[in-house]
Design a protein around this motif. Structure first.
Motif, PDB file in Angstrom:
ATOM      1  N   ALA A   1       0.830  -1.145  -0.066  1.00 48.26           N
ATOM      2  CA  ALA A   1      -0.071  -0.094   0.048  1.00 48.26           C
ATOM      3  C   ALA A   1       0.895   1.333  -0.022  1.00 48.26           C
ATOM      4  N   GLY A   2       2.179   1.304   0.219  1.00 46.05           N
ATOM      5  CA  GLY A   2       3.000   2.415   0.388  1.00 46.05           C
ATOM      6  C   GLY A   2       2.889   3.058   1.652  1.00 46.05           C
ATOM      7  N   VAL A   3       2.408   2.576   2.878  1.00 46.12           N
ATOM      8  CA  VAL A   3       2.346   3.101   3.822  1.00 46.12           C
ATOM      9  C   VAL A   3       2.950   2.474   5.046  1.00 46.12           C
ATOM     10  N   SER A   4       2.934   3.156   6.126  1.00 47.27           N
ATOM     11  CA  SER A   4       3.369   2.305   7.349  1.00 47.27           C
ATOM     12  C   SER A   4       2.678   1.157   7.794  1.00 47.27           C
ATOM     13  N   PRO A   5       3.231   0.249   8.704  1.00 45.39           N
ATOM     14  CA  PRO A   5       2.578  -0.773   9.200  1.00 45.39           C
ATOM     15  C   PRO A   5       1.553  -0.201  10.368  1.00 45.39           C
ATOM     16  N   GLY A   6       1.931   0.973  10.891  1.00 48.99           N
ATOM     17  CA  GLY A   6       0.929   1.342  11.825  1.00 48.99           C
ATOM     18  C   GLY A   6      -0.403   1.721  11.321  1.00 48.99           C
ATOM     19  N   THR A   7      -0.149   2.429   9.907  1.00 45.25           N
ATOM     20  CA  THR A   7      -1.336   3.023   9.247  1.00 45.25           C
ATOM     21  C   THR A   7      -2.145   1.635   8.946  1.00 45.25           C
ATOM     22  N   VAL A   8      -1.630   0.653   8.299  1.00 49.81           N
ATOM     23  CA  VAL A   8      -2.526  -0.543   8.233  1.00 49.81           C
ATOM     24  C   VAL A   8      -3.315  -0.954   9.173  1.00 49.81           C
ATOM     25  N   SER A   9      -2.373  -1.114  10.587  1.00 50.83           N
ATOM     26  CA  SER A   9      -3.096  -1.411  11.646  1.00 50.83           C
ATOM     27  C   SER A   9      -4.458  -0.620  12.177  1.00 50.83           C
ATOM     28  N   ARG A  10      -4.357   0.628  12.040  1.00 59.25           N
ATOM     29  CA  ARG A  10      -5.163   1.814  12.304  1.00 59.25           C
ATOM     30  C   ARG A  10      -6.488   1.683  11.188  1.00 59.25           C
ATOM     31  N   ALA A  11      -6.093   1.383  10.023  1.00 57.54           N
ATOM     32  CA  ALA A  11      -6.935   1.542   8.959  1.00 57.54           C
ATOM     33  C   ALA A  11      -8.093   0.132   9.021  1.00 57.54           C
ATOM     34  N   LEU A  12      -7.348  -0.998   9.180  1.00 57.52           N
ATOM     35  CA  LEU A  12      -8.106  -2.261   9.425  1.00 57.52           C
ATOM     36  C   LEU A  12      -8.723  -2.332  10.620  1.00 57.52           C
ATOM     37  N   ALA A  13      -8.586  -1.467  11.740  1.00 58.18           N
ATOM     38  CA  ALA A  13      -9.063  -1.448  12.878  1.00 58.18           C
ATOM     39  C   ALA A  13     -10.176  -0.459  13.015  1.00 58.18           C
ATOM     40  N   GLY A  14     -10.374   0.339  11.776  1.00 55.31           N
ATOM     41  CA  GLY A  14     -11.358   1.318  11.478  1.00 55.31           C
ATOM     42  C   GLY A  14     -11.040   2.648  12.418  1.00 55.31           C
ATOM     43  N   LYS A  15     -10.030   2.955  12.665  1.00 46.99           N
ATOM     44  CA  LYS A  15      -9.561   4.145  13.451  1.00 46.99           C
ATOM     45  C   LYS A  15      -9.681   5.298  12.686  1.00 46.99           C
ATOM     46  N   SER A  16     -10.229   6.505  13.100  1.00 45.03           N
ATOM     47  CA  SER A  16     -10.638   7.671  12.324  1.00 45.03           C
ATOM     48  C   SER A  16      -9.493   8.567  11.910  1.00 45.03           C
ATOM     49  N   LEU A  17      -8.060   8.137  12.554  1.00 46.70           N
ATOM     50  CA  LEU A  17      -7.200   8.853  12.074  1.00 46.70           C
ATOM     51  C   LEU A  17      -6.593   8.689  10.806  1.00 46.70           C
ATOM     52  N   VAL A  18      -6.969   7.424  10.243  1.00 43.06           N
ATOM     53  CA  VAL A  18      -6.539   7.265   8.656  1.00 43.06           C
ATOM     54  C   VAL A  18      -7.790   7.861   7.938  1.00 43.06           C
ATOM     55  N   ASN A  19      -7.136   8.658   6.706  1.00 41.37           N
ATOM     56  CA  ASN A  19      -8.237   9.095   5.675  1.00 41.37           C
ATOM     57  C   ASN A  19      -9.013   8.186   5.259  1.00 41.37           C
ATOM     58  N   ALA A  20     -10.234   8.616   4.631  1.00 42.40           N
ATOM     59  CA  ALA A  20     -10.953   7.458   4.192  1.00 42.40           C
ATOM     60  C   ALA A  20     -10.525   6.688   2.874  1.00 42.40           C
ATOM     61  N   LYS A  21      -9.753   7.765   2.006  1.00 42.34           N
ATOM     62  CA  LYS A  21      -9.203   7.194   0.754  1.00 42.34           C
ATOM     63  C   LYS A  21      -8.162   6.257   0.931  1.00 42.34           C
ATOM     64  N   THR A  22      -7.191   6.332   2.129  1.00 38.62           N
ATOM     65  CA  THR A  22      -6.348   5.424   2.273  1.00 38.62           C
ATOM     66  C   THR A  22      -7.010   4.127   2.813  1.00 38.62           C
ATOM     67  N   ARG A  23      -7.885   4.316   3.681  1.00 40.00           N
ATOM     68  CA  ARG A  23      -8.626   3.202   4.409  1.00 40.00           C
ATOM     69  C   ARG A  23      -9.113   2.394   3.170  1.00 40.00           C
ATOM     70  N   GLU A  24      -9.914   2.953   2.261  1.00 38.70           N
ATOM     71  CA  GLU A  24     -10.507   2.077   1.242  1.00 38.70           C
ATOM     72  C   GLU A  24      -9.406   1.462   0.446  1.00 38.70           C
ATOM     73  N   LYS A  25      -8.235   2.052   0.310  1.00 40.98           N
ATOM     74  CA  LYS A  25      -7.301   1.275  -0.615  1.00 40.98           C
ATOM     75  C   LYS A  25      -6.649   0.177   0.105  1.00 40.98           C
ATOM     76  N   ILE A  26      -6.597   0.505   1.496  1.00 42.05           N
ATOM     77  CA  ILE A  26      -5.920  -0.695   2.305  1.00 42.05           C
ATOM     78  C   ILE A  26      -7.048  -1.852   2.363  1.00 42.05           C
ATOM     79  N   GLU A  27      -8.070  -1.473   2.542  1.00 41.32           N
ATOM     80  CA  GLU A  27      -9.097  -2.449   2.635  1.00 41.32           C
ATOM     81  C   GLU A  27      -9.217  -3.431   1.620  1.00 41.32           C
ATOM     82  N   LYS A  28      -9.232  -2.545   0.233  1.00 42.61           N
ATOM     83  CA  LYS A  28      -9.376  -3.421  -0.926  1.00 42.61           C
ATOM     84  C   LYS A  28      -8.232  -4.338  -1.047  1.00 42.61           C
TER      85      LYS A  28
END
Length: 342
Positions: A23-50
């Motif tokens: 995804a070109g992001v940090s492991p922490g960003t992936v952790s937060r995105a998959l946990a539904g954390k609001s700190l990750v913007n919607a576009k990045t979260r959608e990319k990671i989830e996809k």
């Protein structure tokens, strides 16, 4: 590592680190995105989830897999980002490791030890917890890896760290109130007659920085000079650095606050070689209250951190977190042990 490399693996993406690279992001960003954390913007979260769906990586797959697996092994990692030549044979590490091994064995767990040099292994923590070989991890020392540990704590519960607690931090810590300990050390040196103080240690590690900050609080309040003499714990540096400091500042220092008992003992030995009386000409206070503190000549005045209680706390909190419980950090009170050097 490219996307085609990851797609070619059997079973797809295996760890959070793999997904982060893709995804070109940090492991922490992936952790937060998959946990539904609001700190990750919607576009990045959608990319990671996809990407996670495409590669068969489920949210919390790593943590749930470890709980299912129950290896019976707890990982212990010692990151040495600030002092890559320091060895785990250091007396403090060996004391804490021995106590941890006793506590874990009593609870039915084995211990897997890993010494880490983060400069050559940026993803050391993600790979360790994603290896499938451990049920949880204890990190000994934050070194210069505070942000890395914070990132992992966002998506991984069974981790406890020996270190310094800061207001608002997200990872669970067991450790001593280092700033208070630093204040106590400076107060003792001044009470014993010292007026020109030196802090011998490396102020890069968070724990040592807090010890220095506490001593500086007192020095500034009392109008006393406190200089920093950078000193490392790597065996091939320690003695030479102390000898150089004492040569450069001969007669200008009458009180030494050593960041650890190991540094304090080396100072004592060097002062003895030079015929400098302790505590007559120079007073010394260490930090830790390791067994060596009672064995130096003269016996070392030091700030005691309760390493036995710390080991019990690390294991207790980790096992509670393995059971799914969110736990608070444990900050232990320091204690001044007055002996002969100050």
């Amino acid at each position: 590592m490219g996307e085609s490399d990851l797609k070619g693996r059997g079973g797809g993406v295996r760890t959070i680190t793999d997904l982060a690279r893709l995804a070109g992001v940090s492991p922490g960003t992936v952790s937060r995105a998959l946990a539904g954390k609001s700190l990750v913007n919607a576009k990045t979260r959608e990319k990671i989830e996809k990407l996670a769906r495409e590669h068969g990586f489920r949210p919390n797959q790593m943590a749930s897999g470890l709980r299912r697996q129950k290896t019976g092994v707890i990982g212990v990692a010692i990151p040495l980002g600030h002092d890559v030549r320091q060895q785990i044979s250091d007396t403090f590490f060996m004391t804490l490791l021995g106590l941890l091994a006793d506590e874990l064995t009593d609870r039915g767990y084995d211990l897997m030890l890993r010494r880490v040099v983060p400069l050559s292994d940026e993803d050391w923590l993600d790979r360790f917890i994603g290896s499938g070989m451990i049920d949880g991890v204890i990190v000994i020392g934050q070194s210069d890896q505070f942000d890395r540990i914070e990132d992992v704590a966002d998506g991984y519960l069974p981790m406890v760290v020996w270190g310094n607690h800061s207001e608002g931090q997200r990872h669970c810590v067991v450790g001593t109130d280092n700033r208070l300990g630093g204040r106590m050390a400076a107060e003792r040196l001044i009470a014993s007659g010292a007026r020109n103080l030196a802090f011998l240690g490396d102020t890069a590690p968070i724990e040592f920085a807090a010890r220095y900050a506490g001593a500086l609080d007192v020095a500034e309040r009392m109008g006393v000079l406190l200089r920093v003499l950078p000193t490392h714990l790597a065996p091939d540096q320690l003695g030479d650095e102390i000898a150089a400091h004492l040569s450069t500042h001969a007669g200008a220092i009458d009180g030494i606050f050593a960041a650890t008992d190991t540094i304090a003992a080396a100072c004592l030995a060097e002062l003895h070689k030079r015929g400098v009386a302790v505590p007559g000409s120079v007073r010394i206070v260490g930090f830790d209250d390791l067994p060596i503190a009672n064995q130096t000549v003269p016996p070392l005045t030091t700030i005691r951190q309760d390493i036995h209680a710390g080991a019990r706390g690390l294991v207790d909190l980790l096992l509670r977190r393995l059971a799914g419980e969110e736990t608070e950090s444990l900050v232990l009170p320091p204690q001044l042990k007055i002996r002969a050097t100050a």
